[in-house]
Design a protein around this motif. Structure first.
Motif, mmCIF file in Angstrom:
data_model
loop_
_atom_site.group_PDB
_atom_site.id
_atom_site.type_symbol
_atom_site.label_atom_id
_atom_site.label_comp_id
_atom_site.label_asym_id
_atom_site.label_seq_id
_atom_site.Cartn_x
_atom_site.Cartn_y
_atom_site.Cartn_z
ATOM 1 N N ARG A 234 -11.343 43.501 -14.791
ATOM 2 C CA ARG A 234 -10.058 43.724 -15.454
ATOM 3 C C ARG A 234 -9.354 44.944 -14.852
ATOM 4 O O ARG A 234 -9.976 45.759 -14.153
ATOM 5 C CB ARG A 234 -10.244 43.885 -16.960
ATOM 6 N N SER B 237 -6.763 41.749 -18.620
ATOM 7 C CA SER B 237 -6.379 40.938 -17.470
ATOM 8 C C SER B 237 -7.467 39.921 -17.165
ATOM 9 O O SER B 237 -8.661 40.186 -17.352
ATOM 10 C CB SER B 237 -6.159 41.819 -16.244
ATOM 11 N N PRO C 107 -1.690 39.578 -18.199
ATOM 12 C CA PRO C 107 -2.659 40.164 -19.125
ATOM 13 C C PRO C 107 -2.387 39.695 -20.551
ATOM 14 O O PRO C 107 -1.237 39.538 -20.955
ATOM 15 C CB PRO C 107 -2.415 41.670 -18.987
#
Length: 530
Positions: A118, A69, A174
């Protein structure tokens, strides 16, 4: 800023517990990390006024770990960035002076680690074109410093008019990433092998029936109203009289209704109940039994005795989680995660190879690997033995195959320490051990049971504990600020040589398994390390 609402726009899912860095003109920084030496270090952050929590992947569809991500920062202003800064920071007085003056800053630079930013359920290498730190320039910044006198950290709210992404671009979804299979040393020894599929995996939290004179508890309505202005508190008490304070409100009990699940250091430490026990499962991870000064790189802590009499057992995670009802063996999280894994994919398997004597053998190999075949269970949901599992060829799982050298002593399989060991779970946060080792026994029923131990990154474990904010505080039975401070105090290993901080917490996890089989051709390739 006319015509706009501060914090408007989509609120990105996020958790960021860990170092990030602020560069304020005219303010001397305190960070020791080489990447941002002399910037001002922050301990946690969140973007926007009311950010969403991360979704739990794997609930409605198979979870894909091989994703990365991007940043959760807003793409434009006006908006807000809220940080927490250790009150011992020498940079803090200058920042507080800026807060009091109301001075508008033309520009402030901010940097956050891409790996920490992330999604916490992603696993795999960072793409080469993703910087180690995302950097931003915030323009038209005013500072606000909501303060709680007894809190260990100071909240700092940066209200900005515009934001410029310096070294990366917004990434709406993502991105898929690639991973290489782990390189295993061949295990083609003499003797035979035994294979087991894991039926239970959870932290060691139960040592004695009376280990907890008191259990930890969830936050109360009094906690929610404690820092709220009296007139507003009175109005809300009346409004919520029949409904109580729900989990959608409870996180915002910080000063000026800041989120204490995302910034758990900005309120006074509520205190955390620790278990009373001397005999606890685990390993001597640091070579120190606690009867003298701690070894270099080790924080002094209580050492336990194992049930079989070994001294110097390091299991500080037990001291944090052992009196949290929802983290114990029959608690909400271990039960739901093991149920989810048993009902889905992948299946984790353990193979002991090179066995010449199941009582004493000075050279065996222990391999942890994965299959995308699901477990088989009885109508009573008991995991059934003696099924065949194909070895996964997916890089998502082959990147985490691990083989450890070991031996069998009096019927107990013991391994040497490895580098890292990553355990995949279907629902929930996955677990990565640093300096892992195993201690396993064959059961009379033909299965296996034992312990996996090592050090966990305490911040990643904290995310596991508070993943769903006040939903978890309520159902698991804890307070995010309390367990945050307890984890920081308990961290006893993986000392950073530059900052002196302890980033690892010693831990041990129960593991149980039933007999299983692997197709002969895949067993041969696995033994050869392919």
């Amino acid at each position: 800023m006319a015509g706009s609402t501060l914090g408007s726009g989509p609120a990105a899912a996020q958790f960021y517990i860990g170092p990030s860095y602020l560069l304020v003109p005219g303010a001397t920084g305190d960070a020791k990390e080489p990447s941002h030496r002399d910037w001002i270090r922050a301990e946690a952050r969140y973007w926007t006024e009311r950010p969403k929590l991360p979704e739990i992947r794997g609930i409605t569809a198979l979870k894909n770990d091989l994703l990365f991500s991007g940043s959760t920062a807003p793409t434009q202003g006006p908006n807000v960035l809220t940080l927490s800064i250790d009150k011992r920071s020498p940079s803090l007085p200058a920042l507080m002076a800026r807060c009091r003056s109301g001075e508008r800053l033309a520009e402030v630079r901010y940097a956050e680690a891409a790996e920490i930013a992330r999604h916490p359920q992603e696993h795999g290498p960072k793409p080469a074109d993703v910087p180690d730190f995302y950097e931003y320039v915030l323009s038209g910044v005013t500072l606000d410093c909501p303060t709680v006198v007894d809190a260990p950290e100071q909240a700092l709210r940066l209200k900005f008019e515009a934001i410029r992404w310096v070294n990366h671009r917004p990434q709406p979804e993502p991105r898929a990433i690639a991973a290489r299979p782990a390189i295993l040393q061949p295990a083609s020894l003499s003797g035979y092998r035994r294979t087991f599929v894991i039926s239970w995996f959870a932290a060691v939290t139960d040592a004695a029936p009376d280990q907890c004179p008191r259990m930890n508890s969830k936050p109360s309505p009094a906690d929610y109203f404690a820092l709220m202005p009296e007139d507003k508190a009175a109005r809300l008490r009346k409004e919520l009289a029949d409904k109580g304070v729900g989990p959608e409100r409870m996180p915002y009990r910080g000063p000026e209704e800041l989120d204490v699940n995302l910034l758990p250091g900005i309120v006074a430490d509520p205190g955390h109940q620790a278990p009373h026990a001397d005999i606890v499962k685990g390993f001597d991870l640091d070579g120190d039994d606690g009867r003298g000064p701690p070894s270099a790189g080790v924080r002094a802590h209580k050492n336990f005795i194992s049930p079989d009499g070994r001294r110097g057992i390091d299991n500080q995670l037990f001291t944090v989680e052992g009196c949290v009802e929802g983290l114990r063996r029959k608690g909400f999280l271990p039960m739901i995660f093991n149920e989810g894994r048993a009902a889905g994919q992948p299946s984790a398997l353990v193979e002991i190879s090179g066995i010449d004597d199941e009582r004493n053998d000075d050279d065996v190999r222990v391999t942890l690997f994965y299959s995308e075949d699901g477990l088989r269970r009885s109508p009573a949901k008991v995991v059934l033995p003696d099924y065949t599992f194909r070895v996964s060829a997916s890089p998502e799982f082959t990147q985490d195959f691990v083989r450890l050298r070991g031996r069998i002593v009096d019927g107990v399989i013991e391994t040497d320490p490895g580098d890292t060991l990553h355990v995949h779970e279907v629902t929930g946060i996955e677990t990565t051990f640093v300096k892992p080792r195993m201690r396993l026994e064959f059961t009379p029923e033909g299965g296996i049971k034992g312990v996996i131990g090592g050090y966990l990154d305490w911040r990643k474990r904290l995310v596991f504990q508070i993943y769903r904010g006040s939903d978890y505080e309520n159902t698991v039975g804890l307070q995010a600020p309390a367990i945050y401070n307890a984890m920081k105090r308990a961290a006893d290993g993986l000392r950073d040589p530059v900052t002196g901080e302890f980033n690892g917490i010693s831990a041990a996890f129960d593991i149980e398994g039933v007999p299983a089989f692997v197709p002969p051709d895949r067993a041969s390739r696995l033994a050869a390390g392919r």
